[in-house]
Design a protein around this motif. Structure first.
Motif, short mmCIF file in Angstrom:
data_model
loop_
_atom_site.label_atom_id
_atom_site.label_comp_id
_atom_site.label_asym_id
_atom_site.label_seq_id
_atom_site.Cartn_x
_atom_site.Cartn_y
_atom_site.Cartn_z
N ALA A 73 7.84 9.64 12.23
CA ALA A 73 8.17 10.90 11.55
C ALA A 73 7.98 10.76 10.04
CB ALA A 73 9.61 11.30 11.86
N ILE A 74 8.33 9.58 9.51
CA ILE A 74 8.18 9.37 8.07
C ILE A 74 6.73 9.09 7.70
CG2 ILE A 74 8.78 7.78 6.18
CD1 ILE A 74 11.53 7.53 7.82
N ALA A 75 6.05 8.32 8.55
CA ALA A 75 4.66 7.95 8.25
C ALA A 75 3.70 9.11 8.49
CB ALA A 75 4.26 6.75 9.13
N GLY A 76 4.06 10.01 9.41
CA GLY A 76 3.16 11.10 9.75
C GLY A 76 2.00 10.66 10.64
N ALA B 221 9.30 1.84 3.09
CA ALA B 221 10.37 1.05 2.48
C ALA B 221 11.35 1.96 1.74
CB ALA B 221 9.77 0.02 1.51
N GLN B 222 10.82 2.92 1.00
CA GLN B 222 11.70 3.81 0.24
C GLN B 222 12.58 4.65 1.16
OE1 GLN B 222 8.62 5.48 -2.21
NE2 GLN B 222 9.31 4.38 -4.04
N ALA B 223 12.02 5.03 2.30
CA ALA B 223 12.78 5.89 3.21
C ALA B 223 13.77 5.10 4.08
CB ALA B 223 11.81 6.66 4.12
N LEU B 224 13.42 3.88 4.45
CA LEU B 224 14.20 3.20 5.49
C LEU B 224 14.93 1.92 5.04
CD1 LEU B 224 11.68 3.73 8.43
CD2 LEU B 224 13.84 4.92 8.06
N TRP B 225 14.74 1.50 3.81
CA TRP B 225 15.47 0.33 3.30
C TRP B 225 16.65 0.77 2.46
CZ3 TRP B 225 11.23 -3.58 1.23
CH2 TRP B 225 10.60 -4.19 2.34
N PRO B 226 17.79 0.06 2.47
CA PRO B 226 18.04 -1.05 3.38
C PRO B 226 18.20 -0.55 4.81
CG PRO B 226 20.03 -0.54 2.17
CD PRO B 226 18.95 0.35 1.62
N ASP C 113 0.87 -1.17 0.00
CA ASP C 113 0.00 0.00 0.00
C ASP C 113 0.92 1.23 0.00
OD1 ASP C 113 0.27 0.97 3.05
OD2 ASP C 113 0.46 -1.21 2.80
N PRO C 114 0.37 2.43 -0.27
CA PRO C 114 1.25 3.62 -0.37
C PRO C 114 2.07 3.88 0.90
CG PRO C 114 -0.94 4.10 -1.25
CD PRO C 114 -1.02 2.72 -0.64
N LEU C 115 1.50 3.65 2.07
CA LEU C 115 2.24 3.92 3.32
C LEU C 115 3.43 2.97 3.48
CD1 LEU C 115 2.56 5.44 5.94
CD2 LEU C 115 0.68 4.09 6.92
N SER C 116 3.21 1.69 3.22
CA SER C 116 4.30 0.71 3.32
C SER C 116 5.41 1.06 2.33
CB SER C 116 3.80 -0.70 3.01
OG SER C 116 2.78 -1.05 3.87
N MET D 77 14.86 -5.50 3.86
CA MET D 77 16.02 -5.41 2.97
C MET D 77 17.25 -5.11 3.83
SD MET D 77 16.75 -2.69 -0.09
CE MET D 77 15.10 -2.78 -0.73
N PRO D 78 18.15 -6.11 3.96
CA PRO D 78 19.31 -5.90 4.84
C PRO D 78 20.43 -5.16 4.14
CG PRO D 78 19.37 -8.11 3.96
CD PRO D 78 18.15 -7.45 3.36
N LYS D 79 21.33 -4.59 4.94
CA LYS D 79 22.53 -3.94 4.40
C LYS D 79 23.67 -4.93 4.30
CE LYS D 79 21.85 0.73 6.12
NZ LYS D 79 21.97 1.55 7.33
N GLY D 80 24.62 -4.64 3.45
CA GLY D 80 25.89 -5.36 3.45
C GLY D 80 25.85 -6.71 2.75
#
Ligand code: TXA
Ligand code: MG
Length: 324
Positions: free
Chosen positions: A201-204, A83-88, A76-79, A118-121
């Motif tokens: 903060a990102i979700a509002g 994801a775009q803001a906090l992944w990875p 959905d748009p919120l998810s 989505m993990p880092k590294g």
């Protein structure tokens, strides 16, 4: 004993093991994960086996990019914004599964939702190379705390796995934060490596907290896959119109009259049985049988977890069970 190999040199060996349906301990930014190919039932069963998990809790599927995530789940748009803001990064989203996504049902314990991150590294690079998502719970045996170094993984699981990829100490050191979007609201299912405030903060919007009916707190999962048809366990004789979930070489009396039949493992292999469990329950449920009769399944090894899940599937439907 597991080999400990530096992340810079471990890629080919890790790929080879995963392609062969085996598990590999990998570093992520949160904690070490015990990874298996999320589309391979035997690989996923091996994760539970190596952890000695008495129950099949749903696992997090790890992806390499948003495109892979969107092939697995419905955003959905919120998810998508989260994801775009906090992944990875250390955020796990619980989302509805996209039908036909190829994820083995043992990963999600038969639920129609899936936890994704989505993990880092090294983990992210490995998933890109494999081209498939990795199921990975924390790389510790059941009941122990999560491992944050390769040495800790090897000390705990070393006798049961073949490779620990050493990426040094994990920077976050705490499992990911798990949130679920429910009709425009966000619920915190497990606090973790990203603070709730950062997500808010990102979700509002504020995160909802605490368990409600059917919602799981950390380690407590009230929602379980339950077939529509009633389930009878340890059956030695089946009734007319029943579907039969068989195990091993010896059939319950009256099996020839079964409305439908699936054998979890004809050879009596509990790993194979675990990997078939949820898919076969769903298939028998869809067969239209009046009920599902299940043959006795031994309790050793993965048999304990199989019997646990079957007991939940057979439990009276008005009693909600929780687990640790
Ligand atoms: O940081 C982490 O998240 C680590 C690293 C390795 O990525 N992984 C991890 O996985 O902690 P695990 O399997 O120990 O925790 C997964 C938790 C389950 O206990 C369950 O509560 C929740 O995620 N979960 C998984 N699928 C779910 C679903 N469909 N609905 C609700 N909760 C789910
Ligand atoms: Mg864990």
């Amino acid at each position: 004993m597991a080999e400990i190999v530096a992340a810079g040199e471990a890629m080919e060996r890790a790929l080879e093991l995963l392609e062969g349906g085996d598990v590999v301990a990998i570093p992520t930014e949160t904690v070490y994960g015990l990874a298996g190919d999320a589309t391979n039932g035997i690989g996923v069963a091996r994760i539970f086996e190596a952890k000695g998990r008495p129950r099949f809790n749903p696992l997090i599927a790890h992806v390499a990019d948003l495109a892979m995530a969107e092939r697995i789940a419905l955003f959905d748009p919120l998810s998508k914004r989260l994801a775009q803001a906090l992944w990875p990064g250390p955020l796990t989203l619980v989302l509805p599964q996209r039908p036909g996504n190829g994820i083995h049902p043992l990963v999600t314990a038969g639920l129609d939702t899936i936890a994704l991150r989505m993990p880092k590294g090294f983990g992210g690079d490995l998933i890109t190379r494999l081209g498939r998502p990795l199921a990975a719970p924390s790389a510790n045996s059941s009941g122990k705390i999560s491992a944050t170094t390769a040495e800790a993984v090897a000390a705990d699981l070393g006798a049961r796995i073949r490779l620990v990829v050493d990426g040094g100490a994990t920077p976050v050191g705490l499992e990911s934060t798990i949130v679920k979007v429910e009709g425009g609201t966000l619920r915190l299912l497990r606090p973790g490596g990203i603070a709730a405030e950062e997500i808010e903060a990102i979700a509002g919007i504020k995160l909802l907290r605490g368990a409600t009916a059917g919602i799981e707190a950390p380690g407590m999962l009230a929602s379980h896959y339950a077939p529509g048809a009633p389930v009878r366990l340890n059956v030695e004789k089946i009734a007319k119109g029943e579907a039969l979930l068989a195990f091993g070489g010896h059939r319950a009396e009256g099996w020839q009259g079964a409305a439908a039949l699936r054998n979890l493992s004809a050879s009596g292999d509990l790993r194979e049985a675990a990997s078939n469990l949820f898919a076969y329950l769903q298939e028998l449920d869809r067969s239209g049988a009046t009920s599902i009769a299940v043959e006795p399944i031994p309790f050793d090894g993965l048999g304990e977890a199989i019997n646990d899940r079957l007991a939940r599937a057979a439990a009276p439907r008005d009693i909600s069970t929780s687990e640790t």
